[in-house]
Write an enzyme that holds these catalytic residues in place. Structure first.
Site, PDB file in Angstrom:
ATOM      1  N   GLY A  11      57.464  -2.188  14.253  1.00  0.00           N
ATOM      2  CA  GLY A  11      58.160  -1.111  14.946  1.00  0.00           C
ATOM      3  C   GLY A  11      58.931  -0.162  14.052  1.00  0.00           C
ATOM      4  O   GLY A  11      59.916   0.434  14.505  1.00  0.00           O
ATOM      5  N   HIS A 108      48.881   8.203  13.915  1.00  0.00           N
ATOM      6  CA  HIS A 108      47.746   7.553  13.239  1.00  0.00           C
ATOM      7  C   HIS A 108      47.876   7.830  11.742  1.00  0.00           C
ATOM      8  O   HIS A 108      48.120   8.979  11.347  1.00  0.00           O
ATOM      9  CB  HIS A 108      46.429   8.110  13.789  1.00  0.00           C
ATOM     10  CG  HIS A 108      45.215   7.542  13.129  1.00  0.00           C
ATOM     11  ND1 HIS A 108      44.747   6.281  13.416  1.00  0.00           N
ATOM     12  CD2 HIS A 108      44.398   8.054  12.192  1.00  0.00           C
ATOM     13  CE1 HIS A 108      43.669   6.038  12.671  1.00  0.00           C
ATOM     14  NE2 HIS A 108      43.439   7.103  11.913  1.00  0.00           N
ATOM     15  N   GLU A 173      55.407   9.340   8.048  1.00  0.00           N
ATOM     16  CA  GLU A 173      55.327   9.056   9.495  1.00  0.00           C
ATOM     17  C   GLU A 173      56.712   9.043  10.127  1.00  0.00           C
ATOM     18  O   GLU A 173      56.921   9.581  11.223  1.00  0.00           O
ATOM     19  CB  GLU A 173      54.679   7.695   9.748  1.00  0.00           C
ATOM     20  CG  GLU A 173      53.212   7.613   9.441  1.00  0.00           C
ATOM     21  CD  GLU A 173      52.651   6.237   9.750  1.00  0.00           C
ATOM     22  OE1 GLU A 173      52.986   5.655  10.791  1.00  0.00           O
ATOM     23  OE2 GLU A 173      51.867   5.741   8.912  1.00  0.00           O
TER      24      GLU A 173
HETATM   25  C1  GRF Z   1      51.507   1.500  10.365  1.00  0.00           C
HETATM   26  O1  GRF Z   1      50.348   1.290   9.583  1.00  0.00           O
HETATM   27  C2  GRF Z   1      51.487   2.908  10.847  1.00  0.00           C
HETATM   28  O2  GRF Z   1      50.801   3.727   9.939  1.00  0.00           O
HETATM   29  C3  GRF Z   1      50.724   2.833  12.126  1.00  0.00           C
HETATM   30  O3  GRF Z   1      50.987   1.548  12.674  1.00  0.00           O
HETATM   31  C4  GRF Z   1      51.359   0.655  11.613  1.00  0.00           C
HETATM   32  C5  GRF Z   1      52.609  -0.098  11.944  1.00  0.00           C
HETATM   33  O4  GRF Z   1      53.592   0.812  12.267  1.00  0.00           O
HETATM   34  N1  GRF Z   1      51.181   3.879  13.010  1.00  0.00           N
HETATM   35  P1  GRF Z   1      55.084   0.317  12.716  1.00  0.00           P
HETATM   36  O5  GRF Z   1      55.802  -0.057  11.454  1.00  0.00           O
HETATM   37  O6  GRF Z   1      54.900  -0.882  13.643  1.00  0.00           O
HETATM   38  O7  GRF Z   1      55.672   1.511  13.394  1.00  0.00           O
END
Ligand code: GRF
Length: 202
Positions: A11, A108, A173
């Protein structure tokens, strides 16, 4: 605007959205965090921030349809204006998406339309591209193919491994998703006729 965030793992994107929403002038707040994994690490982080959490273990349900029906029932109580998928590793049916079309975002870890699906960083490295990045898009029935809201780009550097590149992209991100959510919450981007329409800077 009320936001429900869907997670399956740590998360980190949900946390960056929660931190952005904590600003008093941010046009959205996180009303709930929903996971298909009761063991998802992000659930504890959401709870620590006072955000209600809901977990729906897939194997507790006889079918995908029943799993989704349970989630939809919770959403009827949560009443989100916007859904943000953030590291949610499960495809959502067209029926579910149509309930929230134009109000559901996903992040993504590639520069879509390149590299939809999994193992995006290794595929980017294997392609020889010198740029990589991430995309926030409206969720439509097809996987990772909805209209693009925002993208962030990073350089591919000599010696990069998939893990190193993943970490560089994840940092972007965490900045990109709050930006994209703000655009949607403020009505500065909309989904019309299957396309993302961005408000022109006046
Ligand atoms: C990461 O690889 C991210 O790039 C993709 O989901 C994966 C986990 O994200 N969106 P998070 O740390 O659980 O938000």
């Amino acid at each position: 605007k009320r936001v429900a965030v869907f997670i399956s793992g740590g998360g980190s994107n949900m946390i960056s959205l929660a931190d952005a929403c904590a600003a008093s002038d941010f046009p959205a707040e996180i009303s709930a965090v929903i996971s298909d994994k009761p063991s998802a690490g992000g659930l504890a982080k959401a709870t620590a921030r006072g955000i209600p959490t809901y977990a729906f273990e897939r194997k507790d349900f006889a079918s995908k349809a029943e799993h989704e029906a349970a989630i939809l029932m919770a959403l009827d109580d949560i009443k989100p204006d916007i859904i943000c998928l953030a590291g949610y590793m499960r495809l959502i049916s067209g029926a579910f998406i149509s309930r929230y079309e134009g109000r559901m975002l996903n992040i993504h870890p590639s520069l879509l339309p390149l590299f939809p699906g999994l193992h995006t960083h290794q595929r980017a490295l294997d392609s020889g591209m010198r740029l990589a990045g991430c995309t926030v898009h409206f969720v439509t029935e097809g996987m990772d193919e909805g209209p693009i809201v925002a993208q962030g780009v990073v350089p591919v550097l000599t010696g990069d491994t998939a893990e190193i590149l993943a970490g560089r992209v994840l940092t972007v991100e965490h900045k990109l998703y709050p930006l994209a959510l703000k655009l949607l919450a403020e009505g500065k981007v909309k989904m019309e006729n299957g396309r993302a329409v961005h408000e022109t800077a006046t």
